[in-house]
Motif scaffolding. Structure first.
Motif, PDB file in Angstrom:
ATOM      1  N   MET A   1       0.813  -1.184   0.000  1.00 20.92           N
ATOM      2  CA  MET A   1       0.000   0.000   0.000  1.00 20.92           C
ATOM      3  C   MET A   1       0.867   1.262   0.000  1.00 20.92           C
ATOM      4  O   MET A   1       0.489   2.250  -0.614  1.00 20.92           O
ATOM      5  CB  MET A   1      -0.936  -0.005   1.207  1.00 20.92           C
ATOM      6  CG  MET A   1      -1.973  -1.095   1.179  1.00 20.92           C
ATOM      7  SD  MET A   1      -3.058  -0.889  -0.217  1.00 20.92           S
ATOM      8  CE  MET A   1      -4.374  -1.917   0.203  1.00 20.92           C
ATOM      9  N   VAL A   2       1.986   1.193   0.695  1.00 17.50           N
ATOM     10  CA  VAL A   2       2.885   2.353   0.728  1.00 17.50           C
ATOM     11  C   VAL A   2       3.465   2.598  -0.661  1.00 17.50           C
ATOM     12  O   VAL A   2       3.586   3.750  -1.101  1.00 17.50           O
ATOM     13  CB  VAL A   2       4.004   2.140   1.776  1.00 17.50           C
ATOM     14  CG1 VAL A   2       5.042   3.242   1.703  1.00 17.50           C
ATOM     15  CG2 VAL A   2       3.415   2.047   3.167  1.00 17.50           C
ATOM     16  N   LEU A   3       3.800   1.498  -1.351  1.00 16.33           N
ATOM     17  CA  LEU A   3       4.324   1.644  -2.707  1.00 16.33           C
ATOM     18  C   LEU A   3       3.267   2.223  -3.643  1.00 16.33           C
ATOM     19  O   LEU A   3       3.579   3.015  -4.536  1.00 16.33           O
ATOM     20  CB  LEU A   3       4.830   0.310  -3.239  1.00 16.33           C
ATOM     21  CG  LEU A   3       6.077  -0.249  -2.538  1.00 16.33           C
ATOM     22  CD1 LEU A   3       6.409  -1.628  -3.103  1.00 16.33           C
ATOM     23  CD2 LEU A   3       7.251   0.694  -2.707  1.00 16.33           C
ATOM     24  N   ALA A   4       1.996   1.837  -3.440  1.00 21.80           N
ATOM     25  CA  ALA A   4       0.921   2.399  -4.257  1.00 21.80           C
ATOM     26  C   ALA A   4       0.797   3.896  -3.997  1.00 21.80           C
ATOM     27  O   ALA A   4       0.626   4.685  -4.941  1.00 21.80           O
ATOM     28  CB  ALA A   4      -0.398   1.705  -3.954  1.00 21.80           C
ATOM     29  N   ALA A   5       0.914   4.298  -2.730  1.00 26.23           N
ATOM     30  CA  ALA A   5       0.832   5.726  -2.401  1.00 26.23           C
ATOM     31  C   ALA A   5       1.989   6.490  -3.031  1.00 26.23           C
ATOM     32  O   ALA A   5       1.803   7.590  -3.581  1.00 26.23           O
ATOM     33  CB  ALA A   5       0.828   5.915  -0.888  1.00 26.23           C
ATOM     34  N   ALA A   6       3.180   5.897  -2.987  1.00 27.27           N
ATOM     35  CA  ALA A   6       4.337   6.543  -3.617  1.00 27.27           C
ATOM     36  C   ALA A   6       4.135   6.634  -5.124  1.00 27.27           C
ATOM     37  O   ALA A   6       4.473   7.656  -5.748  1.00 27.27           O
ATOM     38  CB  ALA A   6       5.615   5.774  -3.291  1.00 27.27           C
TER      39      ALA A   6
ATOM     40  N   THR B   1       3.265   9.607 -10.081  1.00 31.42           N
ATOM     41  CA  THR B   1       2.658   9.557 -11.420  1.00 31.42           C
ATOM     42  C   THR B   1       1.296  10.219 -11.506  1.00 31.42           C
ATOM     43  O   THR B   1       0.860  10.561 -12.602  1.00 31.42           O
ATOM     44  CB  THR B   1       2.498   8.093 -11.875  1.00 31.42           C
ATOM     45  OG1 THR B   1       1.575   7.452 -10.999  1.00 31.42           O
ATOM     46  CG2 THR B   1       3.818   7.367 -11.897  1.00 31.42           C
ATOM     47  N   GLY B   2       0.610  10.315 -10.387  1.00 30.59           N
ATOM     48  CA  GLY B   2      -0.743  10.852 -10.406  1.00 30.59           C
ATOM     49  C   GLY B   2      -1.790   9.807 -10.787  1.00 30.59           C
ATOM     50  O   GLY B   2      -2.958  10.138 -10.965  1.00 30.59           O
ATOM     51  N   TRP B   3      -1.381   8.565 -10.924  1.00 32.99           N
ATOM     52  CA  TRP B   3      -2.306   7.491 -11.295  1.00 32.99           C
ATOM     53  C   TRP B   3      -3.098   7.057 -10.047  1.00 32.99           C
ATOM     54  O   TRP B   3      -2.666   6.204  -9.278  1.00 32.99           O
ATOM     55  CB  TRP B   3      -1.568   6.289 -11.868  1.00 32.99           C
ATOM     56  CG  TRP B   3      -0.861   6.532 -13.156  1.00 32.99           C
ATOM     57  CD1 TRP B   3      -1.037   7.562 -14.012  1.00 32.99           C
ATOM     58  CD2 TRP B   3       0.152   5.706 -13.719  1.00 32.99           C
ATOM     59  NE1 TRP B   3      -0.215   7.431 -15.094  1.00 32.99           N
ATOM     60  CE2 TRP B   3       0.541   6.287 -14.936  1.00 32.99           C
ATOM     61  CE3 TRP B   3       0.780   4.533 -13.332  1.00 32.99           C
ATOM     62  CZ2 TRP B   3       1.517   5.746 -15.761  1.00 32.99           C
ATOM     63  CZ3 TRP B   3       1.745   3.986 -14.141  1.00 32.99           C
ATOM     64  CH2 TRP B   3       2.104   4.593 -15.355  1.00 32.99           C
ATOM     65  N   THR B   4      -4.226   7.566  -9.850  1.00 30.86           N
ATOM     66  CA  THR B   4      -5.028   7.271  -8.658  1.00 30.86           C
ATOM     67  C   THR B   4      -5.618   5.859  -8.667  1.00 30.86           C
ATOM     68  O   THR B   4      -6.036   5.359  -7.627  1.00 30.86           O
ATOM     69  CB  THR B   4      -6.164   8.299  -8.505  1.00 30.86           C
ATOM     70  OG1 THR B   4      -6.938   8.307  -9.700  1.00 30.86           O
ATOM     71  CG2 THR B   4      -5.607   9.694  -8.238  1.00 30.86           C
ATOM     72  N   TRP B   5      -5.634   5.215  -9.811  1.00 30.54           N
ATOM     73  CA  TRP B   5      -6.163   3.852  -9.905  1.00 30.54           C
ATOM     74  C   TRP B   5      -5.221   2.825  -9.270  1.00 30.54           C
ATOM     75  O   TRP B   5      -5.599   1.675  -9.057  1.00 30.54           O
ATOM     76  CB  TRP B   5      -6.455   3.480 -11.356  1.00 30.54           C
ATOM     77  CG  TRP B   5      -5.255   3.587 -12.268  1.00 30.54           C
ATOM     78  CD1 TRP B   5      -4.916   4.660 -13.022  1.00 30.54           C
ATOM     79  CD2 TRP B   5      -4.254   2.593 -12.481  1.00 30.54           C
ATOM     80  NE1 TRP B   5      -3.753   4.412 -13.707  1.00 30.54           N
ATOM     81  CE2 TRP B   5      -3.326   3.130 -13.388  1.00 30.54           C
ATOM     82  CE3 TRP B   5      -4.049   1.307 -12.002  1.00 30.54           C
ATOM     83  CZ2 TRP B   5      -2.198   2.434 -13.811  1.00 30.54           C
ATOM     84  CZ3 TRP B   5      -2.934   0.608 -12.435  1.00 30.54           C
ATOM     85  CH2 TRP B   5      -2.023   1.171 -13.333  1.00 30.54           C
ATOM     86  N   LEU B   6      -3.965   3.231  -8.945  1.00 33.54           N
ATOM     87  CA  LEU B   6      -3.018   2.292  -8.338  1.00 33.54           C
ATOM     88  C   LEU B   6      -3.512   1.783  -6.984  1.00 33.54           C
ATOM     89  O   LEU B   6      -3.325   0.608  -6.662  1.00 33.54           O
ATOM     90  CB  LEU B   6      -1.648   2.948  -8.160  1.00 33.54           C
ATOM     91  CG  LEU B   6      -0.745   2.994  -9.382  1.00 33.54           C
ATOM     92  CD1 LEU B   6       0.546   3.725  -9.054  1.00 33.54           C
ATOM     93  CD2 LEU B   6      -0.449   1.608  -9.889  1.00 33.54           C
ATOM     94  N   ASP B   7      -4.119   2.651  -6.186  1.00 34.55           N
ATOM     95  CA  ASP B   7      -4.563   2.241  -4.856  1.00 34.55           C
ATOM     96  C   ASP B   7      -5.611   1.127  -4.926  1.00 34.55           C
ATOM     97  O   ASP B   7      -5.423   0.078  -4.295  1.00 34.55           O
ATOM     98  CB  ASP B   7      -5.093   3.447  -4.078  1.00 34.55           C
ATOM     99  CG  ASP B   7      -5.442   3.084  -2.647  1.00 34.55           C
ATOM    100  OD1 ASP B   7      -4.627   2.377  -2.015  1.00 34.55           O
ATOM    101  OD2 ASP B   7      -6.515   3.493  -2.171  1.00 34.55           O
ATOM    102  N   PRO B   8      -6.691   1.256  -5.679  1.00 30.92           N
ATOM    103  CA  PRO B   8      -7.642   0.141  -5.741  1.00 30.92           C
ATOM    104  C   PRO B   8      -7.060  -1.098  -6.428  1.00 30.92           C
ATOM    105  O   PRO B   8      -7.414  -2.232  -6.084  1.00 30.92           O
ATOM    106  CB  PRO B   8      -8.831   0.694  -6.515  1.00 30.92           C
ATOM    107  CG  PRO B   8      -8.411   1.979  -7.103  1.00 30.92           C
ATOM    108  CD  PRO B   8      -7.196   2.434  -6.363  1.00 30.92           C
ATOM    109  N   ALA B   9      -6.164  -0.916  -7.391  1.00 32.38           N
ATOM    110  CA  ALA B   9      -5.551  -2.065  -8.070  1.00 32.38           C
ATOM    111  C   ALA B   9      -4.710  -2.883  -7.087  1.00 32.38           C
ATOM    112  O   ALA B   9      -4.779  -4.120  -7.067  1.00 32.38           O
ATOM    113  CB  ALA B   9      -4.709  -1.601  -9.251  1.00 32.38           C
TER     114      ALA B   9
END
Length: 133
Positions: A1-6, A11-19
């Motif tokens: 989850m920390v890597l998704a936040a980073a 990148t500004g890709w907000t879809w990373l968190d749910p993915a």
């Protein structure tokens, strides 16, 4: 989850968190399914995969002095411990040596650490179940 936040910050890709959340959930579901299957098998006293009754019976029948093997039962005590009960017909006079040899062989060959072996000099007849072959 920390890597998704980073990744979102960079990148500004907000879809990373749910993915990432879906990927973690999938990993948990796969692991839980395996644990459920193992727990169900254990609760139903299913024969452990590593202790095939046919192989155990054949191995016992090949041992010196054993004339017959019958009334074999194998069940799990836990996920790592297996128990077995069996009747063997032997003409040997030293039944303690027969018991020790069979118990050690079952533990080393099949991972069956808890064995109950009944040594008979003649088959027990109608009181036993059918011979397993």
């Amino acid at each position: 989850m920390v890597l998704a936040a980073a990744g979102i910050l960079l990148t500004g890709w907000t879809w990373l968190d749910p993915a990432v959340a879906l990927a973690v959930s999938l990993a948990i579901a796969v692991t839980a399914a395996g644990l459920f299957r193992e727990a169900l098998h254990l609760s139903l006293d299913g024969v452990p995969d590593r202790a095939d009754p046919g192989e155990v019976t054949a191995w016992l029948a090949r041992q010196d002095g054993i004339r017959d093997v019958h009334d074999l039962h194998i069940w799990p005590l836990s996920t790592t411990r297996t128990a077995r009960a069996v009747h063997v017909v032997s003409g040997a006079q030293d039944t303690d040596a027969v018991l020790l040899d069979l118990a050690e062989g079952l533990e080393h060959g099949f991972g069956i650490a808890h064995s109950t072996i009944q040594v008979e000099h003649e088959p027990c007849g109608a009181g036993c179940l059918q011979t397993i072959k």
